[in-house]
Design an enzyme around this catalytic site. Structure first.
Site, PDB file in Angstrom:
ATOM      1  N   ASN A   1       4.216  23.568  38.154  1.00 55.91           N
ATOM      2  CA  ASN A   1       3.434  23.800  37.236  1.00 55.91           C
ATOM      3  C   ASN A   1       2.422  23.427  36.310  1.00 55.91           C
ATOM      4  O   ASN A   1       2.100  21.918  35.375  1.00 55.91           O
ATOM      5  CB  ASN A   1       3.782  24.440  35.422  1.00 55.91           C
ATOM      6  CG  ASN A   1       4.379  26.089  37.136  1.00 55.91           C
ATOM      7  OD1 ASN A   1       5.656  25.530  37.288  1.00 55.91           O
ATOM      8  ND2 ASN A   1       3.848  27.288  36.791  1.00 55.91           N
TER       9      ASN A   1
ATOM     10  N   THR B   1      10.779  10.893  34.790  1.00 53.94           N
ATOM     11  CA  THR B   1      11.303  10.599  34.118  1.00 53.94           C
ATOM     12  C   THR B   1      11.374   8.833  34.230  1.00 53.94           C
ATOM     13  O   THR B   1      11.306   8.689  35.642  1.00 53.94           O
ATOM     14  CB  THR B   1      12.953  11.360  35.430  1.00 53.94           C
ATOM     15  OG1 THR B   1      12.611  12.222  35.495  1.00 53.94           O
ATOM     16  CG2 THR B   1      13.916  10.265  35.141  1.00 53.94           C
TER      17      THR B   1
ATOM     18  N   TRP C   1       1.052  23.706  32.663  1.00 53.34           N
ATOM     19  CA  TRP C   1      -0.022  23.546  31.387  1.00 53.34           C
ATOM     20  C   TRP C   1      -0.056  23.366  30.234  1.00 53.34           C
ATOM     21  O   TRP C   1       0.453  21.672  29.739  1.00 53.34           O
ATOM     22  CB  TRP C   1       2.196  24.686  30.895  1.00 53.34           C
ATOM     23  CG  TRP C   1       2.939  23.655  30.018  1.00 53.34           C
ATOM     24  CD1 TRP C   1       4.196  22.732  31.238  1.00 53.34           C
ATOM     25  CD2 TRP C   1       3.266  22.558  29.333  1.00 53.34           C
ATOM     26  NE1 TRP C   1       4.843  22.401  30.500  1.00 53.34           N
ATOM     27  CE2 TRP C   1       4.402  21.984  28.916  1.00 53.34           C
ATOM     28  CE3 TRP C   1       2.645  22.496  28.544  1.00 53.34           C
ATOM     29  CZ2 TRP C   1       5.066  21.042  28.250  1.00 53.34           C
ATOM     30  CZ3 TRP C   1       2.881  21.628  26.453  1.00 53.34           C
ATOM     31  CH2 TRP C   1       3.882  21.245  26.935  1.00 53.34           C
TER      32      TRP C   1
ATOM     33  N   ASP D   1       3.415  14.652  36.656  1.00 55.16           N
ATOM     34  CA  ASP D   1       5.323  14.908  37.201  1.00 55.16           C
ATOM     35  C   ASP D   1       5.345  15.625  38.278  1.00 55.16           C
ATOM     36  O   ASP D   1       5.415  16.661  38.689  1.00 55.16           O
ATOM     37  CB  ASP D   1       5.269  15.987  35.652  1.00 55.16           C
ATOM     38  CG  ASP D   1       7.216  16.218  35.975  1.00 55.16           C
ATOM     39  OD1 ASP D   1       7.496  15.454  36.562  1.00 55.16           O
ATOM     40  OD2 ASP D   1       7.567  17.118  35.952  1.00 55.16           O
TER      41      ASP D   1
ATOM     42  N   ASP E   1      10.892  11.139  40.815  1.00 56.81           N
ATOM     43  CA  ASP E   1      10.017  11.532  39.871  1.00 56.81           C
ATOM     44  C   ASP E   1       9.418  10.906  38.898  1.00 56.81           C
ATOM     45  O   ASP E   1       9.949  10.152  38.093  1.00 56.81           O
ATOM     46  CB  ASP E   1      11.615  12.415  39.449  1.00 56.81           C
ATOM     47  CG  ASP E   1      10.678  13.420  38.309  1.00 56.81           C
ATOM     48  OD1 ASP E   1       9.739  13.230  37.952  1.00 56.81           O
ATOM     49  OD2 ASP E   1      12.081  13.582  37.042  1.00 56.81           O
TER      50      ASP E   1
ATOM     51  N   TYR F   1      13.458  23.444  29.919  1.00 55.77           N
ATOM     52  CA  TYR F   1      13.788  22.084  30.124  1.00 55.77           C
ATOM     53  C   TYR F   1      15.197  21.788  29.568  1.00 55.77           C
ATOM     54  O   TYR F   1      15.931  22.783  28.885  1.00 55.77           O
ATOM     55  CB  TYR F   1      12.617  21.552  29.510  1.00 55.77           C
ATOM     56  CG  TYR F   1      11.765  21.672  29.700  1.00 55.77           C
ATOM     57  CD1 TYR F   1      11.033  20.674  30.992  1.00 55.77           C
ATOM     58  CD2 TYR F   1      10.230  22.327  29.010  1.00 55.77           C
ATOM     59  CE1 TYR F   1       9.378  21.509  31.263  1.00 55.77           C
ATOM     60  CE2 TYR F   1       9.197  22.517  29.893  1.00 55.77           C
ATOM     61  CZ  TYR F   1       8.906  22.179  30.771  1.00 55.77           C
ATOM     62  OH  TYR F   1       7.742  21.487  31.494  1.00 55.77           O
TER      63      TYR F   1
ATOM     64  N   SER G   1       8.257  18.319  38.578  1.00 59.08           N
ATOM     65  CA  SER G   1       7.985  19.606  38.134  1.00 59.08           C
ATOM     66  C   SER G   1       7.023  20.480  38.773  1.00 59.08           C
ATOM     67  O   SER G   1       6.024  19.891  39.204  1.00 59.08           O
ATOM     68  CB  SER G   1       7.695  19.851  36.917  1.00 59.08           C
ATOM     69  OG  SER G   1       6.380  19.959  36.247  1.00 59.08           O
TER      70      SER G   1
END
Length: 398
Positions: free
Chosen positions: A109, A291, A111, A104, A288, A144, A107
């Site tokens: 991070n 999306t 996780w 992505d 992005d 989010y 963003s």
């Protein structure tokens, strides 16, 4: 090794040939060497296969939305991942524990989940099974559009496309309720943010920034090819390339647009027109991969939908459009160059219905208003993200 062996054998034979034949053989030699070198260069690219989870009308009708959120720190939450489509492999730990993540660019991070729920399709990470795990314990909490996702930070080795990044600080997530019911049936397990470190929660380097710092890539560039997963041709399969671009995925040349902020992959938007009429006053766009649709200010999207003949879906922010409509192109101007999307580019067909692949999103200042160029745009235009030169490049995808 095979290349150099072939080259040596070929050149030793040339000394025994007449001059006329020698010239012809030299031409062949250089052609073979050039082709072989091109093959080696292509082979050096690292490929991560991406799978597609199709966006359907049922998913649009059932998923909950709460729109954009502004966090306590003033950062903007853009993605809720409920309509995300493309995901691929990553591994964490030693020995490697493989999971599927959305790569992505909106963003920053990494996780992964650490709790397996009954009947859940998701893979999970277990730090007790990793010899390279190091505890951190700091709380991880990210917002989010549909709610919070939380857990705690840990350190371990992660592997992206065959490249290890050791002692990386990432998040183990034990609460995914903020992603809504769509996550429970989704095909991705976690998120690997490919944005810049400025937007990480926790202040650690973003995953690709950390990979770049290891010096393992020839170029600190990655590129998304979002192909037709229904095609039987392997070259049409979706993939994420690390370390460069694949010439087989595009035609013409790349046009590069400099970043205006190193947080999201944010660039200047020169304009958006339909039938030559300006449809936006917005000056910012972000590219992005997380999306699926195009997204922009709600009032501008409504005007564009009307201009192309799309109709609002009751109680949802999306629109439908006649699959056989005679509709005008959407034309985005980026870096002084026009990028057009025809009807076939900006609709998603499902069960005989066509979704107008654009939705309203109102991002407040100072980060907005802005347009999001999601997967709809990236399918038409092969996109490279160049961290070395702080730019995004676009070329027409094959």
């Amino acid at each position: 090794r095979v290349l150099f062996c072939s080259f040596s054998v070929f050149t030793s034979l040339l000394f025994f040939l007449p001059n006329s034949l020698l010239q012809d053989k030299m031409k062949v030699l250089f052609a073979v060497a050039a082709a072989a070198a091109a093959g080696v260069a292509a082979a050096e690219l690292t490929r991560l296969p991406l799978n597609k989870d199709p966006l359907t009308m049922d998913r649009l009708r059932t998923q909950a939305r709460t729109g954009v959120k502004v966090t306590d720190t003033g950062s903007i939450v853009i993605n809720d991942y409920e309509n995300a489509q493309y995901y691929g492999p990553i591994s964490v730990g030693t020995p490697a524990q493989e999971l599927n993540v959305i790569y992505d660019t909106g963003s920053a991070n990494l996780w992964v989940p650490n709790i397996h729920h009954l009947l859940s399709p998701h893979k999970t990470y277990n730090h007790d099974k990793s010899s390279t795990y190091k505890p951190n314990g700091t709380i991880f909490d990210i917002e989010y559009g549909s709610g919070p996702v939380s857990g705690f930070f840990s350190q371990d080795t992660f592997n992206m496309g065959g490249y290890d990044v050791t002692d990386y600080t990432f998040a183990e997530v034990n609460n995914t309720k903020g992603l809504g019911p769509a996550y429970s049936i989704g095909k991705f397990d976690g998120i690997c943010g490919m944005g810049w470190s400025a937007i990480t929660v926790g202040g650690e380097p973003s995953p690709f920034t950390a990979l770049a710092a290891t010096g393992q890539l020839e170029k600190n560039v990655f590129a998304f090819y979002l192909g037709n997963d229904e095609s039987p041709l392997p070259e049409k399969n979706s993939e994420l390339i690390l370390g460069g671009v694949d010439d087989a995925h595009y035609t013409g040349d790349f046009n590069f647009v400099p970043l205006t902020w190193e947080g999201y992959w944010q660039i200047a938007l020169g304009g958006l027109t339909v039938n030559g009429d300006s449809m936006t006053e917005t000056k910012i766009a972000i590219v992005d991969s997380g999306t699926s649709l195009l997204a922009g200010p709600t009032t501008e999207v409504a005007a564009i939908a009307k201009a192309v003949g799309a109709k609002k879906i009751p109680l949802l922010p999306e629109y439908t459009i006649d699959c056989n409509a005679t509709a005008p192109d959407l034309v985005f101007n980026l870096g002084g160059k026009d990028y057009s999307l025809s009807l076939s580019d900006y609709v998603i067909e499902d069960a005989g219905e066509c979704i107008f692949a654009m939705t309203g999103i109102d991002v407040p200042a100072p980060h907005g208003p802005l347009w999001i160029l999601g997967d709809v745009f990236m399918r038409k235009y092969y996109t490279q993200f160049d961290m070395d030169n702080k730019q995004v490049g676009f070329a027409t995808a094959k």
